[in-house]
Design an enzyme around this catalytic site. Structure first.
Site, PDB file in Angstrom:
ATOM      1  N   HIS A 259      -7.348  -5.768  -0.633  1.00  0.00           N
ATOM      2  CA  HIS A 259      -6.131  -4.984  -0.437  1.00  0.00           C
ATOM      3  C   HIS A 259      -5.184  -5.649   0.565  1.00  0.00           C
ATOM      4  O   HIS A 259      -5.546  -5.901   1.708  1.00  0.00           O
ATOM      5  CB  HIS A 259      -6.529  -3.594   0.056  1.00  0.00           C
TER       6      HIS A 259
ATOM      7  N   GLU B  60     -10.222  -4.783  -5.209  1.00  0.00           N
ATOM      8  CA  GLU B  60      -9.783  -3.624  -4.422  1.00  0.00           C
ATOM      9  C   GLU B  60      -9.756  -2.378  -5.280  1.00  0.00           C
ATOM     10  O   GLU B  60      -9.462  -2.421  -6.475  1.00  0.00           O
ATOM     11  CB  GLU B  60      -8.422  -3.865  -3.770  1.00  0.00           C
TER      12      GLU B  60
ATOM     13  N   SER C 160       0.833  -1.196   0.000  1.00  0.00           N
ATOM     14  CA  SER C 160       0.000   0.000   0.000  1.00  0.00           C
ATOM     15  C   SER C 160       0.874   1.255   0.000  1.00  0.00           C
ATOM     16  O   SER C 160       1.674   1.451  -0.911  1.00  0.00           O
ATOM     17  CB  SER C 160      -0.953  -0.041   1.189  1.00  0.00           C
TER      18      SER C 160
END
Length: 297
Positions: free
Chosen positions: A270, A240, A146
């Site tokens: 995610h 996601e 991320s």
């Protein structure tokens, strides 16, 4: 078909997402991420060693098979505003075993207390410390999930700009590469995503970048010159909202001549690798194969 374990985690995430409100504060979000980490206990043979690097708290996470001279510098996710050694210890332990590397997880400074470029400065400081400690660049893997994936790219781009030797490989899990949130998956995957919401994902960047251009290449690497970066592996879930962040990054990296291994995981969300589900272990095994293939020692 998704495993029963992943279906249960998905339901947990959906329930937590539904309970969130627009007024959720940062401290609550930080505590929530810490709580999720409690779902994944460590294997008893994993060695943990707290340390401090140039004043930055960090942790070595080492599986029994890890090679002393192979290091995986792992930059945790959390939207640049949360995350810690605690939240990513389980994933780091799995990566250590799969890649036969000692994993170093630094707790880089978080926004909004420490906005851009604090996280990049800390990541660079830790990497340069590894080099000064005698770890060769060709024995260092860098990666993150991320925001940690975006930070990984920002670190590599900064090293390239300074003409410094880069790590040999990069591993990016659902990397956040577009601070504007312009990817089509922000809309097309909004209902399928059990964890992230478009509104929150578009509002959070201001805590990190404040009033700077969201297309600055060090915060939105899809706008960077990616030529010269090391071989990379990119994993992302099909369900996601940040799917397009990975897909566009891969397209632009390949166009710039970078070798990229890319996989979209069906029915996954995610950074699903942080959970104890069969699909997460399969992904980690593939990361291990990727590293072992490129580092034949």
């Amino acid at each position: 078909m998704a495993s029963q374990e992943s279906l249960l985690v998905r339901q947990y995430l959906m329930t937590a997402k539904a309970s969130q409100t627009a007024g959720t504060n940062i401290e609550t979000a930080r505590l929530g991420l810490e709580a999720i980490s409690a779902l994944t206990p460590l294997a008893p043979d994993i060695n943990l060693e707290k340390t401090s690097i140039e004043g930055i708290p960090a942790e070595w996470v080492t599986a029994p098979n890890a090679k002393e001279d192979r290091v995986f510098l792992y930059l945790h996710g959390g939207a640049y505003i949360m995350g810690s050694c605690n939240t990513h210890r389980y994933l780091a332990s799995k990566l250590s075993r799969a890649t036969a590397a000692r994993v170093l997880v630094p707790e880089y400074r978080l926004a909004p207390e420490n906005p851009f470029p604090a996280a990049i400065e800390d990541a660079l400081k830790v990497y340069r410390w590894l080099i000064s400690s005698g770890i060769a660049p060709e024995s260092i893997i860098i990666g993150g999930d991320s925001a940690g994936g975006g930070l990984t790219l920002a670190t590599l781009l900064s090293l390239k700009d300074e003409d410094e030797a880069m790590p040999v490989l990069a591993v990016l899990l659902s990397p956040w590469t577009d601070m504007e949130g312009t990817g089509e998956s922000m809309e097309t995957r909004a209902d399928a995503d059990p964890w992230l919401s478009p509104d929150a994902s578009r509002a959070t960047p201001a805590l990190y970048i404040r009033d700077m251009d969201p297309r600055h290449p060090l915060v939105s690497p899809i706008y960077a010159d990616l030529s010269g970066l090391p071989s990379m592996l990119v994993h992302v879930g099909n369900d996601e909202i940040l799917l397009s962040d990975s897909a566009r990054l891969v397209d632009r990296a390949r166009a710039a001549g970078v070798e990229v291994t890319f996989k979209v995981w069906e029915e996954m969300w995610h950074v699903f690798q942080t959970f104890a589900v069969p699909e997460g272990q399969q992904a980690i095994d593939e990361i291990g194969d990727f590293v072992q293939k490129h580092l034949e020692y």
